[in-house]
Design a protein around this motif. Sequence first.
Motif, PDB file in Angstrom:
ATOM      1  N   PHE A  14      -7.748 -14.146 -13.446  1.00  0.00           N
ATOM      2  CA  PHE A  14      -8.739 -13.388 -12.689  1.00  0.00           C
ATOM      3  C   PHE A  14      -8.106 -12.119 -12.145  1.00  0.00           C
ATOM      4  O   PHE A  14      -7.036 -12.168 -11.535  1.00  0.00           O
ATOM      5  N   THR A  15      -8.759 -10.988 -12.368  1.00  0.00           N
ATOM      6  CA  THR A  15      -8.389  -9.758 -11.689  1.00  0.00           C
ATOM      7  C   THR A  15      -9.111  -9.778 -10.350  1.00  0.00           C
ATOM      8  O   THR A  15     -10.325  -9.992 -10.291  1.00  0.00           O
ATOM      9  N   VAL A  16      -8.355  -9.579  -9.290  1.00  0.00           N
ATOM     10  CA  VAL A  16      -8.903  -9.640  -7.939  1.00  0.00           C
ATOM     11  C   VAL A  16      -8.590  -8.327  -7.235  1.00  0.00           C
ATOM     12  O   VAL A  16      -7.441  -7.889  -7.200  1.00  0.00           O
ATOM     13  N   LEU A  24      -3.918 -15.024  -0.641  1.00  0.00           N
ATOM     14  CA  LEU A  24      -5.069 -15.521  -1.403  1.00  0.00           C
ATOM     15  C   LEU A  24      -4.806 -16.983  -1.691  1.00  0.00           C
ATOM     16  O   LEU A  24      -3.697 -17.344  -2.105  1.00  0.00           O
ATOM     17  N   GLU A  50      -4.904  -4.360  -6.314  1.00  0.00           N
ATOM     18  CA  GLU A  50      -5.289  -5.182  -7.464  1.00  0.00           C
ATOM     19  C   GLU A  50      -4.216  -6.232  -7.757  1.00  0.00           C
ATOM     20  O   GLU A  50      -3.025  -5.931  -7.802  1.00  0.00           O
ATOM     21  N   GLU A  66     -12.504 -19.610  -9.227  1.00  0.00           N
ATOM     22  CA  GLU A  66     -13.252 -18.365  -9.074  1.00  0.00           C
ATOM     23  C   GLU A  66     -14.075 -18.381  -7.781  1.00  0.00           C
ATOM     24  O   GLU A  66     -14.099 -17.398  -7.039  1.00  0.00           O
ATOM     25  N   LEU A  69     -11.736 -17.935  -4.805  1.00  0.00           N
ATOM     26  CA  LEU A  69     -11.313 -16.540  -4.669  1.00  0.00           C
ATOM     27  C   LEU A  69     -12.437 -15.682  -4.088  1.00  0.00           C
ATOM     28  O   LEU A  69     -12.205 -14.828  -3.232  1.00  0.00           O
ATOM     29  N   SER A  70     -13.658 -15.907  -4.544  1.00  0.00           N
ATOM     30  CA  SER A  70     -14.805 -15.123  -4.079  1.00  0.00           C
ATOM     31  C   SER A  70     -15.086 -15.334  -2.601  1.00  0.00           C
ATOM     32  O   SER A  70     -15.636 -14.453  -1.936  1.00  0.00           O
ATOM     33  N   VAL A  75     -11.359 -10.294  -0.197  1.00  0.00           N
ATOM     34  CA  VAL A  75     -11.656 -10.016  -1.605  1.00  0.00           C
ATOM     35  C   VAL A  75     -12.891  -9.136  -1.749  1.00  0.00           C
ATOM     36  O   VAL A  75     -13.947  -9.417  -1.186  1.00  0.00           O
ATOM     37  N   VAL A  78     -13.954 -10.200  -7.965  1.00  0.00           N
ATOM     38  CA  VAL A  78     -13.234 -11.151  -8.803  1.00  0.00           C
ATOM     39  C   VAL A  78     -13.824 -11.037 -10.199  1.00  0.00           C
ATOM     40  O   VAL A  78     -15.034 -11.167 -10.377  1.00  0.00           O
ATOM     41  N   ASP A  80     -13.295 -12.437 -14.208  1.00  0.00           N
ATOM     42  CA  ASP A  80     -12.627 -13.356 -15.121  1.00  0.00           C
ATOM     43  C   ASP A  80     -12.143 -12.575 -16.342  1.00  0.00           C
ATOM     44  O   ASP A  80     -12.940 -12.029 -17.099  1.00  0.00           O
TER      45      ASP A  80
END
Length: 159
Positions: A14-16, A24, A50, A66, A69-70, A75, A78, A80
Amino acid sequence: MTVDAVHEPFRTQFTVRVREGHSLLGVDLAAPCRYTSGNGVDILWMGPDEYLVLGPALSRESADLERALSRESAVLAVVDVSAQRNVVRLSGAHAADVLAHGCSIDLAGSPPGTCVQTLLARTGIVLMVREDGFTILVRQSFTDYFTAWLADASLEYVS
């Protein structure tokens, strides 16, 4: 064998994007050009706001990751990106020697925990320095080329 390359298929990625924060999923955020690990994930610094969260193989828990993270307060987004990159673990006594054939990063001066975006044999990669070797994230479209290059660069070190 003094070089061992293992493909780790279907890793959750995941790019966050974060506005600010220090952790996190209970894991400290990585400093520039570093990664941190804990709670089953690696958190790689990719830029000023990032991070790439590298989790276990894709499974039902990927959706849980996911969602978790959200829900983090820092954040912003997020995304995928699990299908974007393949993950290869390179280890053995000559793993750094193999990488030196095509990478300009000074691996001898890069302690475990280092994470850089660089070129390896003209292929964009993310390189993680671990205690027991390296983790390489290579774009899906370059995997065949990367695999062939890795096999060729490893020949002199395989007994």
